[in-house]
Design an enzyme around this catalytic site. Sequence first.
Site, PDB file in Angstrom:
ATOM      1  N   LYS A   3     -15.401  -3.698  39.688  1.00 26.23           N
ATOM      2  CA  LYS A   3     -16.552  -2.876  40.077  1.00 26.23           C
ATOM      3  C   LYS A   3     -17.195  -2.288  38.824  1.00 26.23           C
ATOM      4  CE  LYS A   3     -16.794  -1.165  44.363  1.00 26.23           C
ATOM      5  NZ  LYS A   3     -17.041  -2.271  45.304  1.00 26.23           N
TER       6      LYS A   3
HETATM    7  C1  LIG Z   1     -17.085  -3.097  46.437  1.00 23.36           C
HETATM    8  C2  LIG Z   1     -17.632  -4.470  46.552  1.00 23.36           C
HETATM    9  C3  LIG Z   1     -17.257  -5.358  47.556  1.00 23.36           C
HETATM   10  C4  LIG Z   1     -16.313  -4.953  48.648  1.00 23.36           C
HETATM   11  O1  LIG Z   1     -15.064  -4.618  48.126  1.00 23.36           O
HETATM   12  P1  LIG Z   1     -14.140  -3.586  48.895  1.00 23.36           P
HETATM   13  O2  LIG Z   1     -12.927  -3.475  48.043  1.00 23.36           O
HETATM   14  O3  LIG Z   1     -13.838  -4.205  50.196  1.00 23.36           O
HETATM   15  O4  LIG Z   1     -14.906  -2.340  49.013  1.00 23.36           O
HETATM   16  C5  LIG Z   1     -17.773  -6.626  47.534  1.00 23.36           C
HETATM   17  N1  LIG Z   1     -18.644  -7.018  46.579  1.00 23.36           N
HETATM   18  C6  LIG Z   1     -19.036  -6.208  45.588  1.00 23.36           C
HETATM   19  C7  LIG Z   1     -19.973  -6.687  44.568  1.00 23.36           C
HETATM   20  C8  LIG Z   1     -18.554  -4.904  45.568  1.00 23.36           C
HETATM   21  O5  LIG Z   1     -18.954  -4.074  44.625  1.00 23.36           O
END
Ligand SMILES: *Cc1c(COP(=O)(O)O)cnc(C)c1O
Length: 318
Positions: free
Chosen positions: A162
């Site tokens: 992230k």
């Molecule tokens: C946060 C996110 C997700 C979903 O991830 P989770 O862990 O399920 O919240 C999917 N794609 C991107 C680009 C993200 O930033």
Amino acid sequence: MTQEIMHPRFVWWNGQRRPWEECTIHVTELGWSTVGAVFEGIRAYTGDRPDELYIFRLREHLERLERSMRLVRLKLEYSLDELSEATIDLLRANNVHEDSYIRPLAYAADTSGKRFAQIGHDAALLVNTSPMASHLKSGMTQVAKVSSWRRISEDVMPPRIKNLSNYRNSQLAGMEARLDGYDTAVLLNNQGKVSEGPGACVMLVSGNQVVTPHVGSGILESITRDALIVLLREVLDLEVVEREVDRTELYLADEVFTCGTAAEVTPITSIDKYPVGNGSIGPVTRALESAFDDVLRGRDARYGHWRTPVELAVPAVV
Ligand SMILES: *Cc1c(COP(=O)(O)O)cnc(C)c1O
């Protein structure tokens, strides 16, 4: 109601819970400080009783924060136990009694004048909370288009973490989709295979099988996706396959939905004007929304290890 204040009372910032008003940085810190920032998005859900609040998979989110920081060479100065306790304390101090979003953000502190060329900046870390209602089981659906933007690839940016800078890619795809009259986008990767939506992974149902792009497809390693794979197998007794997915499979699927902390489970009812199935929420998606809701709100005892209970003071009855 205390909810008239439009922001929470406290933010956790660099090791301390502090009043919201005190959490400011100088305007010259804007800009480069966030180029290397990484974050987490975590949800907390209320239960059936007024003193129940559960953080979903807190540990896994904090572990991913640690991995994200490691990849961008920011040092995490706190243990995961400390961060976990700080998060629980913050929710209690903010008197959170509603479905909420928790966002830890780590960024390079004190970058004014130094840009991003140096490594070894001190990491600043904050955690804030805000209300975010669940849309599970609400009947909310979206229509999608395959984006003309390709998903960032491993040889350009790190898609699996992230990383804040990654979100320009998601944002461009999302803006294009909305300007073209759709709610959201599905991005293909550089190989032309399905990757994910802006901030959400994608799954499709085809007969008795659920198919989702594997982690080598340029997806973010989603914690929701991981949980849903378990629920699809264990609760709904379906086969789930992680593999490369072609664009045309989206057009021919019986059901398509996106998933993620923000997206939860979001049914997609058409893609590029091809109706998905009969164009309404399909039975697997519907059953999954329900099963997931039961897990999030503490009704399904089998998945208690995914929930961190925040013991709340019961609100006074007025
Ligand atoms: C946060 C996110 C997700 C979903 O991830 P989770 O862990 O399920 O919240 C999917 N794609 C991107 C680009 C993200 O930033």
